[in-house]
Scaffold this motif. Sequence first.
Motif, PDB file in Angstrom:
ATOM      1  N   UNK A  58       4.242 -35.272 -14.388  1.00 51.00           N
ATOM      2  CA  UNK A  58       5.698 -35.219 -14.415  1.00 51.00           C
ATOM      3  C   UNK A  58       6.280 -36.373 -13.605  1.00 51.00           C
ATOM      4  N   UNK A  59       7.538 -36.678 -13.869  1.00 52.23           N
ATOM      5  CA  UNK A  59       8.133 -37.881 -13.286  1.00 52.23           C
ATOM      6  C   UNK A  59       8.515 -37.725 -11.825  1.00 52.23           C
ATOM      7  N   UNK A  60       9.017 -36.550 -11.443  1.00 51.06           N
ATOM      8  CA  UNK A  60       9.545 -36.389 -10.102  1.00 51.06           C
ATOM      9  C   UNK A  60       9.266 -34.983  -9.563  1.00 51.06           C
ATOM     10  N   UNK A  61       9.219 -34.871  -8.238  1.00 50.36           N
ATOM     11  CA  UNK A  61       9.149 -33.591  -7.547  1.00 50.36           C
ATOM     12  C   UNK A  61      10.553 -33.228  -7.073  1.00 50.36           C
ATOM     13  N   UNK A  62      10.876 -31.921  -7.134  1.00 47.45           N
ATOM     14  CA  UNK A  62      12.248 -31.522  -6.791  1.00 47.45           C
ATOM     15  C   UNK A  62      12.266 -30.218  -6.012  1.00 47.45           C
ATOM     16  N   UNK A  63      13.417 -30.000  -5.364  1.00 44.48           N
ATOM     17  CA  UNK A  63      13.770 -28.700  -4.802  1.00 44.48           C
ATOM     18  C   UNK A  63      14.827 -28.090  -5.717  1.00 44.48           C
ATOM     19  N   UNK A  64      14.618 -26.839  -6.122  1.00 40.91           N
ATOM     20  CA  UNK A  64      15.532 -26.157  -7.036  1.00 40.91           C
ATOM     21  C   UNK A  64      16.599 -25.411  -6.252  1.00 40.91           C
ATOM     22  N   UNK A  65      17.756 -25.302  -6.858  1.00 39.03           N
ATOM     23  CA  UNK A  65      18.871 -24.595  -6.219  1.00 39.03           C
ATOM     24  C   UNK A  65      18.524 -23.141  -5.917  1.00 39.03           C
ATOM     25  N   UNK A  66      19.184 -22.578  -4.907  1.00 46.13           N
ATOM     26  CA  UNK A  66      18.883 -21.221  -4.453  1.00 46.13           C
ATOM     27  C   UNK A  66      19.139 -20.141  -5.503  1.00 46.13           C
ATOM     28  N   UNK A  67      20.283 -20.154  -6.251  1.00 43.88           N
ATOM     29  CA  UNK A  67      20.523 -19.066  -7.209  1.00 43.88           C
ATOM     30  C   UNK A  67      19.470 -18.966  -8.305  1.00 43.88           C
ATOM     31  N   UNK A  68      18.841 -20.079  -8.692  1.00 48.56           N
ATOM     32  CA  UNK A  68      17.868 -20.081  -9.782  1.00 48.56           C
ATOM     33  C   UNK A  68      16.432 -20.218  -9.285  1.00 48.56           C
ATOM     34  N   UNK A  69      16.258 -20.116  -7.980  1.00 49.20           N
ATOM     35  CA  UNK A  69      14.915 -20.153  -7.382  1.00 49.20           C
ATOM     36  C   UNK A  69      14.232 -18.792  -7.495  1.00 49.20           C
ATOM     37  N   UNK A  70      15.023 -17.740  -7.565  1.00 46.74           N
ATOM     38  CA  UNK A  70      14.552 -16.367  -7.747  1.00 46.74           C
ATOM     39  C   UNK A  70      13.442 -15.997  -6.759  1.00 46.74           C
ATOM     40  N   UNK A  71      13.746 -16.209  -5.489  1.00 48.80           N
ATOM     41  CA  UNK A  71      12.810 -15.806  -4.445  1.00 48.80           C
ATOM     42  C   UNK A  71      11.460 -16.483  -4.544  1.00 48.80           C
ATOM     43  N   UNK A  72      11.419 -17.685  -5.120  1.00 49.53           N
ATOM     44  CA  UNK A  72      10.240 -18.555  -5.303  1.00 49.53           C
ATOM     45  C   UNK A  72       9.475 -18.277  -6.596  1.00 49.53           C
ATOM     46  N   UNK A  73       9.949 -17.371  -7.467  1.00 53.12           N
ATOM     47  CA  UNK A  73       9.301 -17.197  -8.771  1.00 53.12           C
ATOM     48  C   UNK A  73       9.395 -18.471  -9.615  1.00 53.12           C
ATOM     49  N   UNK A  74      10.370 -19.336  -9.299  1.00 47.90           N
ATOM     50  CA  UNK A  74      10.519 -20.597 -10.028  1.00 47.90           C
ATOM     51  C   UNK A  74       9.604 -21.698  -9.502  1.00 47.90           C
ATOM     52  N   UNK A  75       8.848 -21.419  -8.445  1.00 46.20           N
ATOM     53  CA  UNK A  75       7.890 -22.409  -7.952  1.00 46.20           C
ATOM     54  C   UNK A  75       6.908 -22.791  -9.061  1.00 46.20           C
TER      55      UNK A  75
END
Length: 241
Positions: A58-75
Amino acid sequence: MTFLILFSVFGLLEGATHQGILNLYHQKYNGDGTYYGAGTGGTCSYPPPSMPPVASHLDKLVALNAPQFYGSLSCGMCFRVHGSGHGAGNDPITGTFTTYVKDLCPECHAGSLDLAENGDGRWKIQIQAIQCPVGNTKIEYKFQGSNHYYLKLQIRNARIPATQVEMYQPKSHRWSALRHTTDGFWVFGSDHVDKPVVTPFRVRLTAANGETVVDHIPKLANDAVIHGDGVQFSLDSSLPH
């Protein structure tokens, strides 16, 4: 009665989270793109040099916004990002690129990402989750601070995030659910577990789209990447990839 009410509320929250993850694939979200400096560490607990294999594609590493992070399920999720170049600062975000979620941006609003690289400014972006380009690589596992009486397990390199993880209990002949943590792991959340845990053992992983796979974890070794039998969630034709 209280137990039934709590169980019902938990089920509703779990269902809302599951649907929220799926919405990230089915919808496009507008937000801001910002920068927070180069680095590979973060809330999702992918300390260098053990980033999952898919991250290198993938092109870049990111930090995802809090509302859509879902308690880290989006990791470990992957996103396609389009930068319009509109905004303010010295380093505009332009074009379309892919990203890998390895951290949380606590102050970011829904639709926003914080890029793990050096830069300046706040720029208008659009994001949509895509199935991670895992190729022929398989799901990986990693333990942290675990022993035969306590397990803290990370699910890595999945095409689609797992939203439920269970372990088979051979003595009681049942599957026991693991509880998700805010730093991207799964732990036993109940005392009703066969102890000590004997390896190898079976895990059952359920993806956000409902697909279920069963794998074997051959050993318990902390801070080491472990490979099972070699399973991966299937490419889902109904989701972007």
